[in-house]
Structures are given as structure tokens and as C-alpha cells.
Design a protein around this motif. Structure first.
Motif, PDB file in Angstrom:
ATOM      1  N   GLN A 144       0.851  -1.183   0.000  1.00 20.90           N
ATOM      2  CA  GLN A 144       0.000   0.000   0.000  1.00 20.90           C
ATOM      3  C   GLN A 144       0.894   1.242   0.000  1.00 20.90           C
ATOM      4  O   GLN A 144       1.619   1.500   0.951  1.00 20.90           O
ATOM      5  CB  GLN A 144      -0.902   0.006   1.241  1.00 20.90           C
ATOM      6  N   TYR A 145       0.817   2.020  -1.090  1.00 24.07           N
ATOM      7  CA  TYR A 145       1.690   3.184  -1.236  1.00 24.07           C
ATOM      8  C   TYR A 145       0.851   4.462  -1.134  1.00 24.07           C
ATOM      9  O   TYR A 145       0.816   5.292  -2.040  1.00 24.07           O
ATOM     10  CB  TYR A 145       2.427   3.102  -2.577  1.00 24.07           C
ATOM     11  N   SER A 146       0.140   4.582  -0.015  1.00 22.85           N
ATOM     12  CA  SER A 146      -0.648   5.776   0.275  1.00 22.85           C
ATOM     13  C   SER A 146      -0.828   5.853   1.780  1.00 22.85           C
ATOM     14  O   SER A 146      -0.439   4.941   2.517  1.00 22.85           O
ATOM     15  CB  SER A 146      -2.008   5.727  -0.437  1.00 22.85           C
ATOM     16  N   CYS A 147      -1.437   6.934   2.233  1.00 22.69           N
ATOM     17  CA  CYS A 147      -1.564   7.201   3.661  1.00 22.69           C
ATOM     18  C   CYS A 147      -2.276   6.069   4.391  1.00 22.69           C
ATOM     19  O   CYS A 147      -3.375   5.654   4.010  1.00 22.69           O
ATOM     20  CB  CYS A 147      -2.335   8.518   3.849  1.00 22.69           C
ATOM     21  N   ALA A 148      -1.667   5.578   5.461  1.00 19.17           N
ATOM     22  CA  ALA A 148      -2.291   4.566   6.306  1.00 19.17           C
ATOM     23  C   ALA A 148      -3.248   5.237   7.294  1.00 19.17           C
ATOM     24  O   ALA A 148      -3.330   6.466   7.371  1.00 19.17           O
ATOM     25  CB  ALA A 148      -1.218   3.766   7.042  1.00 19.17           C
ATOM     26  N   TYR A 149      -3.968   4.431   8.042  1.00 20.71           N
ATOM     27  CA  TYR A 149      -4.982   4.934   8.986  1.00 20.71           C
ATOM     28  C   TYR A 149      -4.684   4.341  10.358  1.00 20.71           C
ATOM     29  O   TYR A 149      -4.812   3.137  10.560  1.00 20.71           O
ATOM     30  CB  TYR A 149      -6.371   4.531   8.493  1.00 20.71           C
ATOM     31  N   PHE A 150      -4.280   5.200  11.288  1.00 20.83           N
ATOM     32  CA  PHE A 150      -3.792   4.747  12.585  1.00 20.83           C
ATOM     33  C   PHE A 150      -4.910   4.819  13.620  1.00 20.83           C
ATOM     34  O   PHE A 150      -5.151   5.860  14.233  1.00 20.83           O
ATOM     35  CB  PHE A 150      -2.585   5.572  13.012  1.00 20.83           C
ATOM     36  N   ARG A 151      -5.576   3.677  13.814  1.00 21.63           N
ATOM     37  CA  ARG A 151      -6.572   3.627  14.887  1.00 21.63           C
ATOM     38  C   ARG A 151      -5.895   3.751  16.237  1.00 21.63           C
ATOM     39  O   ARG A 151      -6.468   4.277  17.190  1.00 21.63           O
ATOM     40  CB  ARG A 151      -7.334   2.295  14.822  1.00 21.63           C
ATOM     41  N   SER A 152      -4.652   3.272  16.300  1.00 15.35           N
ATOM     42  CA  SER A 152      -3.822   3.406  17.498  1.00 15.35           C
ATOM     43  C   SER A 152      -2.508   4.052  17.087  1.00 15.35           C
ATOM     44  O   SER A 152      -1.951   3.708  16.041  1.00 15.35           O
ATOM     45  CB  SER A 152      -3.547   2.033  18.116  1.00 15.35           C
ATOM     46  N   PRO A 153      -1.976   5.000  17.880  1.00 16.46           N
ATOM     47  CA  PRO A 153      -0.709   5.640  17.502  1.00 16.46           C
ATOM     48  C   PRO A 153       0.461   4.677  17.458  1.00 16.46           C
ATOM     49  O   PRO A 153       1.485   4.971  16.834  1.00 16.46           O
ATOM     50  CB  PRO A 153      -0.521   6.705  18.588  1.00 16.46           C
ATOM     51  N   ASN A 154       0.323   3.526  18.086  1.00 14.65           N
ATOM     52  CA  ASN A 154       1.412   2.542  18.119  1.00 14.65           C
ATOM     53  C   ASN A 154       1.219   1.413  17.110  1.00 14.65           C
ATOM     54  O   ASN A 154       1.949   0.421  17.145  1.00 14.65           O
ATOM     55  CB  ASN A 154       1.539   1.950  19.530  1.00 14.65           C
ATOM     56  N   ALA A 155       0.267   1.563  16.212  1.00 18.51           N
ATOM     57  CA  ALA A 155       0.001   0.516  15.234  1.00 18.51           C
ATOM     58  C   ALA A 155       1.194   0.332  14.310  1.00 18.51           C
ATOM     59  O   ALA A 155       1.913   1.279  13.987  1.00 18.51           O
ATOM     60  CB  ALA A 155      -1.248   0.858  14.423  1.00 18.51           C
ATOM     61  N   SER A 156       1.409  -0.895  13.856  1.00 15.42           N
ATOM     62  CA  SER A 156       2.446  -1.169  12.866  1.00 15.42           C
ATOM     63  C   SER A 156       1.960  -0.687  11.507  1.00 15.42           C
ATOM     64  O   SER A 156       0.771  -0.394  11.316  1.00 15.42           O
ATOM     65  CB  SER A 156       2.739  -2.666  12.809  1.00 15.42           C
ATOM     66  N   ILE A 157       2.862  -0.628  10.543  1.00 13.65           N
ATOM     67  CA  ILE A 157       2.457  -0.183   9.209  1.00 13.65           C
ATOM     68  C   ILE A 157       1.475  -1.182   8.591  1.00 13.65           C
ATOM     69  O   ILE A 157       0.529  -0.790   7.880  1.00 13.65           O
ATOM     70  CB  ILE A 157       3.693   0.033   8.293  1.00 13.65           C
ATOM     71  N   GLU A 158       1.642  -2.480   8.864  1.00  5.52           N
ATOM     72  CA  GLU A 158       0.696  -3.473   8.349  1.00  5.52           C
ATOM     73  C   GLU A 158      -0.691  -3.262   8.952  1.00  5.52           C
ATOM     74  O   GLU A 158      -1.703  -3.311   8.236  1.00  5.52           O
ATOM     75  CB  GLU A 158       1.193  -4.893   8.650  1.00  5.52           C
ATOM     76  N   GLU A 159      -0.741  -3.052  10.269  1.00  7.70           N
ATOM     77  CA  GLU A 159      -2.033  -2.837  10.929  1.00  7.70           C
ATOM     78  C   GLU A 159      -2.710  -1.565  10.415  1.00  7.70           C
ATOM     79  O   GLU A 159      -3.921  -1.546  10.162  1.00  7.70           O
ATOM     80  CB  GLU A 159      -1.830  -2.742  12.441  1.00  7.70           C
ATOM     81  N   ALA A 160      -1.938  -0.495  10.260  1.00 11.77           N
ATOM     82  CA  ALA A 160      -2.511   0.781   9.837  1.00 11.77           C
ATOM     83  C   ALA A 160      -2.963   0.745   8.378  1.00 11.77           C
ATOM     84  O   ALA A 160      -3.968   1.377   8.022  1.00 11.77           O
ATOM     85  CB  ALA A 160      -1.493   1.908  10.049  1.00 11.77           C
ATOM     86  N   GLN A 161      -2.253   0.028   7.526  1.00 10.04           N
ATOM     87  CA  GLN A 161      -2.685  -0.061   6.131  1.00 10.04           C
ATOM     88  C   GLN A 161      -3.933  -0.944   5.999  1.00 10.04           C
ATOM     89  O   GLN A 161      -4.815  -0.653   5.180  1.00 10.04           O
ATOM     90  CB  GLN A 161      -1.558  -0.590   5.246  1.00 10.04           C
ATOM     91  N   THR A 162      -4.018  -1.989   6.783  1.00  9.51           N
ATOM     92  CA  THR A 162      -5.251  -2.786   6.795  1.00  9.51           C
ATOM     93  C   THR A 162      -6.418  -1.941   7.279  1.00  9.51           C
ATOM     94  O   THR A 162      -7.521  -1.992   6.709  1.00  9.51           O
ATOM     95  CB  THR A 162      -5.077  -4.025   7.695  1.00  9.51           C
ATOM     96  N   ALA A 163      -6.191  -1.143   8.317  1.00 10.24           N
ATOM     97  CA  ALA A 163      -7.242  -0.257   8.837  1.00 10.24           C
ATOM     98  C   ALA A 163      -7.673   0.755   7.779  1.00 10.24           C
ATOM     99  O   ALA A 163      -8.859   1.093   7.683  1.00 10.24           O
ATOM    100  CB  ALA A 163      -6.746   0.458  10.086  1.00 10.24           C
ATOM    101  N   LYS A 164      -6.737   1.238   6.961  1.00 10.15           N
ATOM    102  CA  LYS A 164      -7.081   2.172   5.870  1.00 10.15           C
ATOM    103  C   LYS A 164      -8.027   1.519   4.873  1.00 10.15           C
ATOM    104  O   LYS A 164      -9.032   2.109   4.453  1.00 10.15           O
ATOM    105  CB  LYS A 164      -5.800   2.630   5.186  1.00 10.15           C
TER     106      LYS A 164
END
Length: 408
Positions: A144-164
Motif C-alpha cells: 500500500q503506497y498511500s496514507c495509512a490509517y492509525f486507529r492506534s498511535p502505536n500501530a504497525s504499518i501493516e495494521e494501519a494499512q489494513t485499517a485504511k
């Protein structure tokens, strides 16, 4: 002259600047940002013309000087230097009182962003036709080459991109069997996610031959629900229940906005829903930096909402929801930058040290733009019908929660 100007500008942190002739210029006061953290950087300039280039056009030559080795950092690292700049140099707001300057700026922007079919393909190839192995060095596993979505500030990049992806899917109100168009599908991650989780049929389009090859390879086993094409959005035919476009609108260019949204209107079913995810500016229209335009995204432009919304109004589309994500992209870029720096030794031989410094500066300066210079991400939910989406936004939260729970 340049030394005096810098002395007046550096107030936060401490910068030691070693001039090409060896003179040391100390700028700023206390290096402490807080009781527990200090910001102190030493920079050396090489070449007698470097200081004057930096004064003439810092937006271009700061990055170019670092890339070429005309600016080296002897204490701290590039991010320390970029952060110090961010704390001290505020991006000027556009001067709406100077009619001639505003007109000249508008004309220049439109010339730089004239992305016809040929220019669009060429500009995409410049950035996105780099090798798959290169991008895998710092992106998440789904690329994923766009802004991720951080439900938690400590989320990993994988977690944040899935959340996006879940966040966007919730806004699309998907149902099994729907036909979805993904404009600027990248390496196929969003299209494959929607097909797998919502049993929809997705057509993904891209202008990158490298991305197309990867996306098609990843679609093995899902050919009945996902297809990818090398195609410009202006050439798409047919009707779609849903349209999604993530991280592509920045490449459209102001002169093409009317055609972009007109195409979306024509391709969207009468009760269809579209979602556009794009970088934006909160301080009004401006110009793409010379460094980014020359080396990273030729033809690219980050718009202000004031440049986008009037075109949507004229297109006949309803703006059914607007969300602004502020620091999410700064955190995304931080994680990309840290991964890139940790893995740069694994780059193939064709990506030399100059290339590495160019990308390091691109990632660091982009992060600064979101932390200090008023950059953000906006998500526009659009429809042709006033009744295409529910009356309240509650459905987004409910659907997002269901997807997150099902994934656990």
C-alpha cells in the motif's frame, strides 16, 4: 548576506553551518526542545555556489544539494535537519492581495500540470515503474503506497494499512456482486482486498507497466472477480456501482479536474458511490516544490480543497461525506523512512548512493510537510443521488468494526 538571513530565522534548536570556505556559522539558541530532548545539527556546504543556490530556491536546491553531496550532515542525520527546518520555517500563505502574482502563479501551475494522455503515462513511469523489489524494501506486505490509517498511535504499518482499507471499504457501502472501478490501482492491494472481503467484482486500472505485472500476478485464483488493465481513467467505458481512487488524484492536475469528475459522473451508476482519497493542503493553493517536480513526481500537484470542490459542484455529483486525516500520513512516512534506511543496503546495484539520498530526502521532506507545513489527506465520498447513502455516518463505524472483528 545569506549568513545574516539565516541568523534571523533559526530560533528553535541549534544549527552549526560550515560554509564552503570553512567558516563556521552558529545559529539559534538553546538546542533543547524540551527538558528531555535536544535538537542540534551540524551541516557542511560544499562548492562556492551552493549557499547562493539555497537562497535562490531552497525548495529545489536543498534536496538537490543533499542528493548530489553538496550538503552533508556531520552531526545528527537528515531527519534532524529537516525537523529543525520544520520548527523554524513556516510555509508562507498564498498572497491573495497581489493580483498579478496570483495570476502568474495560477498560469504556471496549470502549465506544469498539463497531463494529457502521453504526459500522464510518462510521468507515471518516472516514479512507479521502479522495480517491485525496491518498493518492497519499505512498504507493507500488501504494498500500500498511500496514507495509512492509525486507529492506534502505536500501530504497525501493516495494521494501519489494513485499517485504511477497512475504513475506505466501510464508506463504499459494498454488497456482493457489485461492480467496482479502482482508478490508479497500484500493485492491486485495494482491489484484491475488496474482492476477498466483500465478494465484489473489481476492475483496476493503472498506467504503470511494473504495477500492472505485479497486480496481475497477485490476482491468481481471483480472476473471476478481479481484472487489471493498463488504461487511463479517461478511456474507461461502462457503468460501475462503486468507484474508488486512492493516491491517484495528486497526478491528475488542475486542468484535468473537470474531465476527471465528469468521467466519474458518467461511469457511476445512478445510485452509485465513489471514494476519492488524496493528499491536500490546508493553507490554500500553491506550487509543487522544484525538487519534487523534477526528481520525484513530474506533473504532480497537491491541491487545496478550494481548488477541488468547485469542480465537483459543477459536475453534478453530491459530496456526501468529507473527512480530513491530519497526522496519519506523517506517521506513515516516518515508518516508510525508517524501513527504507534500515534496508537501503539491500538495494539492487542500479540504485546508487545518489538515488538513495534522493529518496531519503523525499521521504523526510514529505513527512515534514505533514507535520509542519499544512499538508493533510482528504477523503471525498461522492454520489449522483442525494439518497445513495444513509442519513447519518453511523454505518461507517458499524461496518468498520465488523471488518476489524472478522479479521481477528
Amino acid at each position: 548576506m545569506w549568513k545574516k538571513r539565516l541568523r534571523d530565522l533559526i530560533k528553535i534548536g541549534r544549527l552549526r553551518l560550515i560554509a564552503p570556505n570553512g567558516d563556521l556559522v552558529e545559529l539559534g539558541g538553546t538546542p533543547y526542545l524540551s527538558h528531555h530532548r535536544q535538537l542540534e545539527v551540524t551541516v557542511r556546504l560544499h562548492g562556492s555556489l551552493t549557499p547562493f543556490k539555497l537562497m535562490l530556491d531552497p525548495h529545489r536546491y536543498l534536496g538537490e544539494s543533499y542528493m548530489n553531496g553538496d550538503l552533508t550532515i556531520e552531526r545528527g542525520d537528515l531527519w534532524d535537519f529537516i525537523e529543525l527546518i520544520g520548527y523554524n520555517f513556516e510555509e508562507p500563505r498564498p498572497d491573495i492581495t497581489n493580483g498579478f502574482a496570483a495570476l502568474a502563479n495560477s498560469v504556471l501551475r496549470r502549465i506544469q500540470q498539463h497531463n494529457d494522455l502521453t504526459a500522464s503515462r510518462r510521468n507515471v513511469a518516472h516514479h512507479y515503474d521502479l522495480s517491485e523489489d525496491f518498493y518492497r524494501l519499505f512498504l507493507d506486505a500488501d504494498m500500500q503506497y498511500s496514507c495509512a490509517y492509525f486507529r492506534s498511535p502505536n500501530a504497525s504499518i501493516e495494521e494501519a494499512q489494513t485499517a485504511k482499507k477497512e475504513h475506505i471499504a466501510a464508506k463504499l457501502l459494498l454488497a456482493p456482486g457489485m461492480r467496482v472501478l479502482d482508478i490508479g490501482c497500484g500493485w492491486g492491494g485495494m482491489a484484491l482486498f475488496l474482492a476477498r472481503t466483500h465478494q465484489v467484482r473489481v476492475v483496476g486500472i493503472t498506467l504503470s507497466t511494473e504495477q500492472l505485472a505485479v497486480a496481475r500476478a497477485r490476482a491468481m485464483g481471483l480472476e473471476d472477480r478481479v481484472s487489471f488493465e493498463l488504461m487511463d481513467y479517461r478511456k474507461v467505458e461502462g457503468s460501475f456501482d462503486r468507484i474508488v481512487s486512492v493516491g491517484m488524484f495528486e497526478h491528475v492536475g488542475i486542468p484535468q479536474y473537470a474531465q476527471y469528475f465528469q468521467t466519474m459522473t458518467e461511469r457511476l451508476a445512478p445510485d452509485g458511490v465513489a471514494l476519492v482519497h488524496s493528499i491536500g493542503r490546508m493553507r490554500g493553493p500553491s506550487r509543487t516544490s522544484g525538487f519534487i517536480r523534477k526528481f520525484i513526481f513530474p506533473g504532480g500537484y497537491v491541491p487545496a480543497l478550494s481548488e477541488v470542490l468547485p469542480t465537483i459542484e459543477r459536475s453534478g455529483l453530491w459530496l456526501t461525506d468529507l473527512e480530513v486525516l491530519r497526522i496519519h500520513y506523517a506517521e506513515t512516512l516516518r515508518l516508510w523512512r525508517e524501513r527504507f534506511m534500515a534496508n537501503r543496503h539491500r538495494l539492487p546495484p542500479q540504485y546508487d548512493e545518489k538515488f538513495c539520498r534522493m529518496w531519503e530526502f523525499y521521504l523526510a521532506s514529505s513527512e515534514m510537510s505533514f507535520r509542519f507545513n499544512g499538508f493533510m489527506v482528504f477523503q471525498l465520498q461522492l454520489s449522483r443521488s442525494v439518497n445513495a447513502v444513509p442519513l447519518t455516518r453511523d454505518y461507517m463505524t458499524t461496518q468498520e468494526h465488523l471488518m476489524a472483528t472478522a479479521a481477528e
